[in-house]
Design a protein around this motif. Structure first.
Motif, PDB file in Angstrom:
ATOM      1  N   ALA A 336      37.457 -38.973   3.257  1.00 32.50           N
ATOM      2  CA  ALA A 336      38.296 -39.946   2.249  1.00 32.50           C
ATOM      3  C   ALA A 336      39.701 -40.467   2.520  1.00 32.50           C
ATOM      4  O   ALA A 336      40.154 -41.509   1.964  1.00 32.50           O
ATOM      5  CB  ALA A 336      38.196 -39.317   0.736  1.00 32.50           C
ATOM      6  N   TYR A 344      41.712 -34.592   0.460  1.00 33.17           N
ATOM      7  CA  TYR A 344      40.694 -34.358   0.335  1.00 33.17           C
ATOM      8  C   TYR A 344      39.827 -33.709   1.695  1.00 33.17           C
ATOM      9  O   TYR A 344      38.880 -33.538   1.905  1.00 33.17           O
ATOM     10  CB  TYR A 344      39.951 -35.708   0.500  1.00 33.17           C
ATOM     11  CG  TYR A 344      40.031 -36.369  -1.008  1.00 33.17           C
ATOM     12  CD1 TYR A 344      39.587 -35.621  -2.106  1.00 33.17           C
ATOM     13  CD2 TYR A 344      40.664 -37.490  -1.245  1.00 33.17           C
ATOM     14  CE1 TYR A 344      39.876 -36.082  -3.381  1.00 33.17           C
ATOM     15  CE2 TYR A 344      40.717 -37.954  -2.647  1.00 33.17           C
ATOM     16  CZ  TYR A 344      40.551 -37.198  -3.562  1.00 33.17           C
ATOM     17  OH  TYR A 344      40.709 -38.029  -4.902  1.00 33.17           O
ATOM     18  N   PHE A 349      32.440 -38.442   1.047  1.00 34.48           N
ATOM     19  CA  PHE A 349      31.966 -38.582  -0.208  1.00 34.48           C
ATOM     20  C   PHE A 349      31.247 -39.957  -0.237  1.00 34.48           C
ATOM     21  O   PHE A 349      30.855 -40.352   0.658  1.00 34.48           O
ATOM     22  CB  PHE A 349      33.314 -39.090  -1.188  1.00 34.48           C
ATOM     23  CG  PHE A 349      34.238 -37.746  -1.244  1.00 34.48           C
ATOM     24  CD1 PHE A 349      35.085 -37.488  -0.392  1.00 34.48           C
ATOM     25  CD2 PHE A 349      34.389 -37.272  -2.723  1.00 34.48           C
ATOM     26  CE1 PHE A 349      36.149 -36.489  -0.568  1.00 34.48           C
ATOM     27  CE2 PHE A 349      35.583 -36.425  -2.926  1.00 34.48           C
ATOM     28  CZ  PHE A 349      36.245 -35.920  -1.763  1.00 34.48           C
ATOM     29  N   TRP A 350      30.675 -40.376  -1.571  1.00 35.15           N
ATOM     30  CA  TRP A 350      30.070 -41.434  -1.637  1.00 35.15           C
ATOM     31  C   TRP A 350      30.618 -42.627  -1.122  1.00 35.15           C
ATOM     32  O   TRP A 350      30.102 -43.802  -0.955  1.00 35.15           O
ATOM     33  CB  TRP A 350      29.493 -41.580  -3.289  1.00 35.15           C
ATOM     34  CG  TRP A 350      30.688 -42.166  -4.258  1.00 35.15           C
ATOM     35  CD1 TRP A 350      31.794 -41.674  -4.216  1.00 35.15           C
ATOM     36  CD2 TRP A 350      30.464 -43.336  -5.159  1.00 35.15           C
ATOM     37  NE1 TRP A 350      32.705 -42.196  -5.224  1.00 35.15           N
ATOM     38  CE2 TRP A 350      31.935 -43.300  -5.736  1.00 35.15           C
ATOM     39  CE3 TRP A 350      29.711 -44.018  -5.457  1.00 35.15           C
ATOM     40  CZ2 TRP A 350      32.290 -44.061  -6.902  1.00 35.15           C
ATOM     41  CZ3 TRP A 350      29.834 -44.872  -6.583  1.00 35.15           C
ATOM     42  CH2 TRP A 350      31.302 -45.067  -7.142  1.00 35.15           C
ATOM     43  N   ASP A 351      32.038 -42.635  -1.011  1.00 33.45           N
ATOM     44  CA  ASP A 351      32.875 -43.526  -0.511  1.00 33.45           C
ATOM     45  C   ASP A 351      32.322 -44.275   0.892  1.00 33.45           C
ATOM     46  O   ASP A 351      32.043 -45.387   0.830  1.00 33.45           O
ATOM     47  CB  ASP A 351      34.172 -43.122   0.041  1.00 33.45           C
ATOM     48  CG  ASP A 351      35.054 -42.288  -1.078  1.00 33.45           C
ATOM     49  OD1 ASP A 351      34.320 -41.760  -1.983  1.00 33.45           O
ATOM     50  OD2 ASP A 351      36.218 -42.148  -0.962  1.00 33.45           O
ATOM     51  N   TRP A 398      28.413 -33.311  -3.498  1.00 36.84           N
ATOM     52  CA  TRP A 398      29.296 -34.176  -3.517  1.00 36.84           C
ATOM     53  C   TRP A 398      30.335 -34.517  -2.465  1.00 36.84           C
ATOM     54  O   TRP A 398      30.604 -35.636  -1.855  1.00 36.84           O
ATOM     55  CB  TRP A 398      30.063 -33.696  -4.957  1.00 36.84           C
ATOM     56  CG  TRP A 398      31.194 -34.826  -5.308  1.00 36.84           C
ATOM     57  CD1 TRP A 398      32.569 -34.699  -5.244  1.00 36.84           C
ATOM     58  CD2 TRP A 398      31.033 -36.290  -5.585  1.00 36.84           C
ATOM     59  NE1 TRP A 398      33.021 -35.684  -5.484  1.00 36.84           N
ATOM     60  CE2 TRP A 398      32.259 -36.789  -5.601  1.00 36.84           C
ATOM     61  CE3 TRP A 398      29.896 -37.103  -5.694  1.00 36.84           C
ATOM     62  CZ2 TRP A 398      32.588 -38.173  -5.876  1.00 36.84           C
ATOM     63  CZ3 TRP A 398      30.228 -38.513  -5.857  1.00 36.84           C
ATOM     64  CH2 TRP A 398      31.450 -38.963  -5.950  1.00 36.84           C
ATOM     65  N   PRO A 492      30.173 -41.965 -11.789  1.00 34.18           N
ATOM     66  CA  PRO A 492      31.194 -42.397 -10.994  1.00 34.18           C
ATOM     67  C   PRO A 492      32.757 -42.294 -11.377  1.00 34.18           C
ATOM     68  O   PRO A 492      33.787 -41.952 -10.948  1.00 34.18           O
ATOM     69  CB  PRO A 492      31.208 -44.065 -10.695  1.00 34.18           C
ATOM     70  CG  PRO A 492      29.426 -43.936 -10.724  1.00 34.18           C
ATOM     71  CD  PRO A 492      29.023 -42.893 -11.786  1.00 34.18           C
ATOM     72  N   GLU A 494      35.241 -40.436 -13.341  1.00 35.75           N
ATOM     73  CA  GLU A 494      35.353 -39.056 -13.204  1.00 35.75           C
ATOM     74  C   GLU A 494      36.397 -38.544 -14.185  1.00 35.75           C
ATOM     75  O   GLU A 494      36.810 -37.450 -14.441  1.00 35.75           O
ATOM     76  CB  GLU A 494      36.060 -38.296 -11.791  1.00 35.75           C
ATOM     77  CG  GLU A 494      34.969 -38.625 -10.651  1.00 35.75           C
ATOM     78  CD  GLU A 494      35.477 -38.006  -9.290  1.00 35.75           C
ATOM     79  OE1 GLU A 494      36.693 -37.638  -9.105  1.00 35.75           O
ATOM     80  OE2 GLU A 494      34.756 -37.990  -8.484  1.00 35.75           O
ATOM     81  N   LYS A 607      38.479 -44.079 -15.490  1.00 38.45           N
ATOM     82  CA  LYS A 607      39.159 -43.636 -14.422  1.00 38.45           C
ATOM     83  C   LYS A 607      38.983 -44.861 -13.272  1.00 38.45           C
ATOM     84  O   LYS A 607      39.946 -45.354 -12.877  1.00 38.45           O
ATOM     85  CB  LYS A 607      38.971 -42.381 -13.598  1.00 38.45           C
ATOM     86  CG  LYS A 607      39.768 -42.067 -12.367  1.00 38.45           C
ATOM     87  CD  LYS A 607      39.173 -40.806 -11.988  1.00 38.45           C
ATOM     88  CE  LYS A 607      39.995 -40.504 -10.449  1.00 38.45           C
ATOM     89  NZ  LYS A 607      39.220 -39.440  -9.923  1.00 38.45           N
ATOM     90  N   GLN A 608      37.748 -45.427 -13.167  1.00 37.29           N
ATOM     91  CA  GLN A 608      37.364 -46.099 -12.239  1.00 37.29           C
ATOM     92  C   GLN A 608      36.314 -46.953 -12.633  1.00 37.29           C
ATOM     93  O   GLN A 608      35.527 -46.516 -13.405  1.00 37.29           O
ATOM     94  CB  GLN A 608      37.146 -45.363 -10.744  1.00 37.29           C
ATOM     95  CG  GLN A 608      36.039 -44.282 -11.077  1.00 37.29           C
ATOM     96  CD  GLN A 608      36.107 -43.362 -10.042  1.00 37.29           C
ATOM     97  OE1 GLN A 608      36.564 -42.309 -10.179  1.00 37.29           O
ATOM     98  NE2 GLN A 608      35.565 -43.522  -8.702  1.00 37.29           N
ATOM     99  N   SER A 642      41.582 -44.415  -9.417  1.00 32.59           N
ATOM    100  CA  SER A 642      40.812 -44.229  -8.149  1.00 32.59           C
ATOM    101  C   SER A 642      41.087 -45.416  -7.478  1.00 32.59           C
ATOM    102  O   SER A 642      40.820 -46.651  -7.855  1.00 32.59           O
ATOM    103  CB  SER A 642      39.400 -43.538  -8.307  1.00 32.59           C
ATOM    104  OG  SER A 642      38.683 -44.015  -7.114  1.00 32.59           O
ATOM    105  N   LEU A 644      38.981 -46.367  -5.485  1.00 31.23           N
ATOM    106  CA  LEU A 644      37.720 -47.165  -5.124  1.00 31.23           C
ATOM    107  C   LEU A 644      37.609 -48.367  -6.029  1.00 31.23           C
ATOM    108  O   LEU A 644      36.501 -49.135  -6.238  1.00 31.23           O
ATOM    109  CB  LEU A 644      36.476 -46.215  -5.307  1.00 31.23           C
ATOM    110  CG  LEU A 644      36.329 -45.334  -4.207  1.00 31.23           C
ATOM    111  CD1 LEU A 644      37.564 -44.679  -3.636  1.00 31.23           C
ATOM    112  CD2 LEU A 644      35.152 -44.222  -4.727  1.00 31.23           C
TER     113      LEU A 644
HETATM  114  C1  BGC Z   1      37.339 -40.664  -7.013  1.00 33.30           C
HETATM  115  C2  BGC Z   1      36.004 -40.445  -6.286  1.00 33.30           C
HETATM  116  C3  BGC Z   1      35.917 -40.683  -4.872  1.00 33.30           C
HETATM  117  C4  BGC Z   1      36.925 -39.427  -4.249  1.00 33.30           C
HETATM  118  C5  BGC Z   1      37.424 -39.603  -2.742  1.00 33.30           C
HETATM  119  C6  BGC Z   1      38.230 -39.680  -6.317  1.00 33.30           C
HETATM  120  O1  BGC Z   1      39.439 -39.630  -7.049  1.00 33.30           O
HETATM  121  O2  BGC Z   1      37.168 -40.346  -8.456  1.00 33.30           O
HETATM  122  O3  BGC Z   1      35.245 -41.506  -6.725  1.00 33.30           O
HETATM  123  O4  BGC Z   1      34.812 -40.371  -4.192  1.00 33.30           O
HETATM  124  O5  BGC Z   1      38.290 -39.747  -5.130  1.00 33.30           O
HETATM  125  O6  BGC Z   1      37.981 -40.874  -2.446  1.00 33.30           O
END
Ligand code: BGC
Length: 766
Positions: A336, A344, A349-351, A398, A492, A494, A607-608, A642, A644
């Motif tokens: 990440a 991180y 991640f799903w990123d 995750w 998604p 959080e 958050k996002q 976030s 993202l």
């Molecule tokens: C976000 C996640 C993301 C992660 C890594 C978190 O703050 O909420 O969606 O996958 O950061 O970038």
């Protein structure tokens, strides 16, 4: 002062002043790398508030039982301690003029220059250059030029390998073996504590005075976790002393190190050190710059006319997208924070699937395939996670690290503002949409590239194995609607934990099972051998009715009469508060300083992007009025805490025709790492946001989308732009797209196959 954008037309990002309190941002955003190595751009001389960092992709280690695996911070080889007439060179002492640090994103070279006057009045010009070679994955090359300006001086140099690095205190390495060869080449072998990976670090110096190489033997020092060379040189006023330092890292985890011992790598590194020394810094820079040209700038050129800063922003994103991706090895993926910091812990991640993969699929499909192979290779961890939770099939972690590590999300992070205790991180337990995100990535990759070989070897299996998980995950609800539900998840967004029927999770699980059914029929009919193999492995005949039942009965949230798709079963009935203060915040996460997560859960705040990511992925299943009303509803309530988030909102705003808003959100997304705020990237760059910046340009303004297997281009440029050009690769054909305010030109540069495409609603054949 700080970030300076005056040289962006030459592809240069500049820092124009030195602030010893704010070192993190430039260390990260100006980091160097090649997907194998990632090097933070900490200065040669050391500072109290620095965070030096050198990471080798995939070399995960677990410090102890109470911590999750992380990417260890390898020994530092970039520090060079300099003294001038006995005074230590440091910008916190004495005085400085003409300070500048510049990252040339086109060549990948970092340059720092300053005229420094020591506390006792000695004036010296110092210029530092460095690269991480894109051509030679193991190589870091540095050059330092020191010119005393008004008096002869004695320069003392201490430089070598420092194995005392930690990840915020966790030391991942043994002390290790240290060795000098010919009083010149320095070598240090350290081994990670738990994963037992040997790191072979080697460095050698070459000194020259006004271009004349100095045949010098070093004074040698071996200390605990450290080995270095010392040199003393007398330099006359006006002469230039240059110090070149060539360093390499090899590890026993390297793909081509299979079957090799640390001793084999030591030999190899020694030979390499001599070769690098013979080549010299300039030649290494030139070959690496050529590689940048070939591999990145010629491969996926993007031009924006009308705003230099926007063009630089997308190039800057491409620069980092190359640094972060381990294109050389499918056993690892993108962290990440890329390889630019400890944030991180190097985890994936799903990123990757949702924000990063589109860039690689459309510009560099071979690399995209590696990222997708990684998911296949990490199936053991996904099976273990499913079994641990009493589910079937593949339940992806995750956060992922090494292939069989399984779930590596840390259990606690940050502080609960009310209790003063660390917050429990629920994502590792219940943020389950990652599993269908992985499946979606597979599908996206296969449709856009047409890579049937991947599908046959890995892809069909991944989509079916993940669908098996979903069928086992569905729950009969407590309400008597006879529907299946997916309860107690984090979607998604959080900021909402333990929710039921998160729209994103449910729709994507449904999509995943449906795709598996579609492939079941396809394989049975057209590829019976593959069907038979997968049936034997996964028992497809038993799985199919469960998918069918799951798809028919899974509850899919329905839009309200105001056309708003509920994010989960409670969101719309939660309390609305005035979010103005948090929307205007300079730092992200302001709301967590006023409320704890339990309280935030009771507020209509995100958050996002959550529902909006769903619209982005499954664009063709929701009517425009639902998208529009929901976009307006959630945009007001989304804090973009976030990185993202902004890009998704920008792309969606383009789809809504809200061009001003789209542009504003794009500029904000681009500023996450590139912007002037000097505290935003200390722990590392925001990898997904760079993918997001490319998505804003190519998906948003460029209008590209793969919809139900077809390529669509519906561009609309922001007011400021007069022209946008980019290339994309669609099923092996490279297309050059040129968009102006009134025309779209698409040229098939490969031209070996017919391409069907829809441009602004009209079907075209190229
Ligand atoms: C976000 C996640 C993301 C992660 C890594 C978190 O703050 O909420 O969606 O996958 O950061 O970038």
């Amino acid at each position: 002062m700080g970030m300076d954008y005056s040289a962006i037309k030459d592809w240069i990002l500049r820092e124009d002043s030195f602030d010893p309190e704010k070192l993190g941002k430039c260390e990260a955003v100006m980091s160097l790398g090649n997907g194998y190595l990632g090097l933070r751009s900490a200065a040669e001389e050391r500072y109290l508030n620095e965070t030096r960092g050198l990471f080798v992709a995939g070399t995960f280690n677990k410090f102890d039982e109470n911590e999750v695996t992380e990417l260890p911070n390898a020994a530092d080889m970039t520090a060079i301690k300099l003294s001038v007439n006995g005074e230590i060179f440091s910008l916190t002492e004495g005085a400085m003029e003409d300070y500048a640090r510049e990252l040339n994103i086109r060549t990948g070279e970092l340059k720092r220059s300053v005229i420094w006057t020591s506390p006792k009045g000695t004036k010296i010009k110092a210029v530092f250059y460095r690269i991480v070679s894109l051509k030679r994955l193991h190589v870091i090359a540095q050059r330092v030029e020191l010119t005393p300006l008004d008096a002869d001086v004695k320069i003392e140099i201490k430089s070598g390998i420092n194995g005392k690095m930690t990840n915020t205190g966790s030391q991942h390495f043994s002390d290790g073996d240290k060795r000098f060869y010919d009083k010149r080449v320095i070598q240090f072998v350290q081994t990670t504590g738990q994963s037992k990976i040997d790191f072979v670090d080697t460095t050698v110096h070459k000194l020259a005075l006004d271009g004349e190489v100095l045949p010098m033997e070093a004074e040698v020092y071996i200390e605990r976790r450290e080995i270095f060379a010392g040199y003393n040189v007398e330099v006359k006023a006006g002469q230039t002393l240059s110090i070149e330092k060539y360093s390499t890292v090899y590890t026993t985890r390297d793909l081509d190190a299979e079957g090799k011992t640390a001793a084999d790598l030591q030999k190899l590194a020694l030979e390499t050190a001599r070769e690098l020394e013979a080549l010299g810094y300039q030649a290494l820079l030139e070959e690496s710059a050529r590689q940048w040209e070939e591999e990145v700038w010629n491969l996926a050129p993007i031009e924006i006319e009308g705003c230099e800063m926007d063009e630089f922003a997308v190039h800057f994103a491409q620069y980092h997208l190359r640094l972060m991706v381990p294109a050389h090895d499918a056993r690892m993926n993108i962290g990440a924070k890329g390889l630019s910091g400890e944030g991180y812990r190097g985890h994936t991640f799903w990123d990757t699937e949702i924000f990063l993969l589109p860039y690689y699929i459309f510009t560099d499909p071979k690399t995209a395939r590696k990222l997708e192979e990684y998911r296949y290779l990490s199936l053991p961890g996904a099976h273990a996670k499913a079994a641990h939770n009493h589910y079937k099939g593949a339940m992806f972690p995750w956060e992922s690290a090494w292939l069989d590590d399984g779930e590596v999300t840390p259990e606690y992070m940050d502080v609960d503002i009310l209790t003063g205790k660390p917050n429990k991180v629920w994502s590792g337990f219940i943020e389950q949409h990652i599993t269908s995100d992985v499946a979606f990535g597979v599908w996206q990759y296969s449709v856009i590239t047409g890579d049937e070989d991947y599908m046959e070897k890995y892809g069909y299996e991944l989509i079916m194995d993940t669908a098996i998980f979903w069928a086992s995950r569905l729950e009969k609800g407590t309400s008597d609607d006879n529907k299946y539900h997916i309860n107690d998840v984090v979607g998604p967004d959080e900021y909402r934990e333990h929710v039921n029927d998160n729209a994103f999770t449910n729709y994507m699980a449904h999509w995943n099972m449906q795709k598996a059914m579609e492939y079941y029929h396809l394989l049975k009919k057209e590829k019976p051998e593959i069907f038979a193999r997968l049936n034997e492995k996964l028992n497809l005949e038993e799985a199919y009715p469960q998918w069918e039942n799951g798809c028919a009965n899974l509850y899919l949230p329905v839009p309200t009469k105001e056309n708003i798709l509920p994010q989960d079963d409670r969101y719309l009935s939660c309390r609305d508060i005035d979010l103005g203060k948090y929307k205007a915040q300079e730092h992200v996460g302001g709301i967590t300083r006023d409320y704890n997560l339990e309280q935030i859960n009771q507020i209509q705040v995100s958050k996002q992007a959550d529902v909006l990511v769903l619209f982005f992925l499954l664009e063709d299943i929701f009517p425009q009025e639902v998208k529009k009303a929901s976009w307006e509803y959630y945009e007001k309530r989304t804090l973009h805490d976030s990185s993202l988030s902004l890009s998704t909102h920008s792309v969606l705003a383009c789809d809504m025709g809200e061009m001003e808003m789209a542009y504003d959100l794009f500029r904000k997304a681009a500023a996450i790492d590139l912007g002037p705020f000097m505290g935003s990237s200390n722990a590392g760059i925001h990898a997904a946001s760079f993918g997001g910046v490319w998505e804003c340009v190519v998906y948003g303004f460029g209008g590209v989308r793969m919809l139900g297997g077809r390529l669509r281009i519906n561009p609309s440029l922001p007011e400021k732009w007069t022209k946008l050009s980019y290339t994309i690769i669609w099923k092996g054909q490279k297309l050059a797209v040129e968009v102006t305010k009134d025309e779209v030109h698409v040229t098939n540069l490969t031209g070996t196959k017919k391409v069907e495409i829809e441009v602004n609603g009209e079907a075209r054949i190229l």
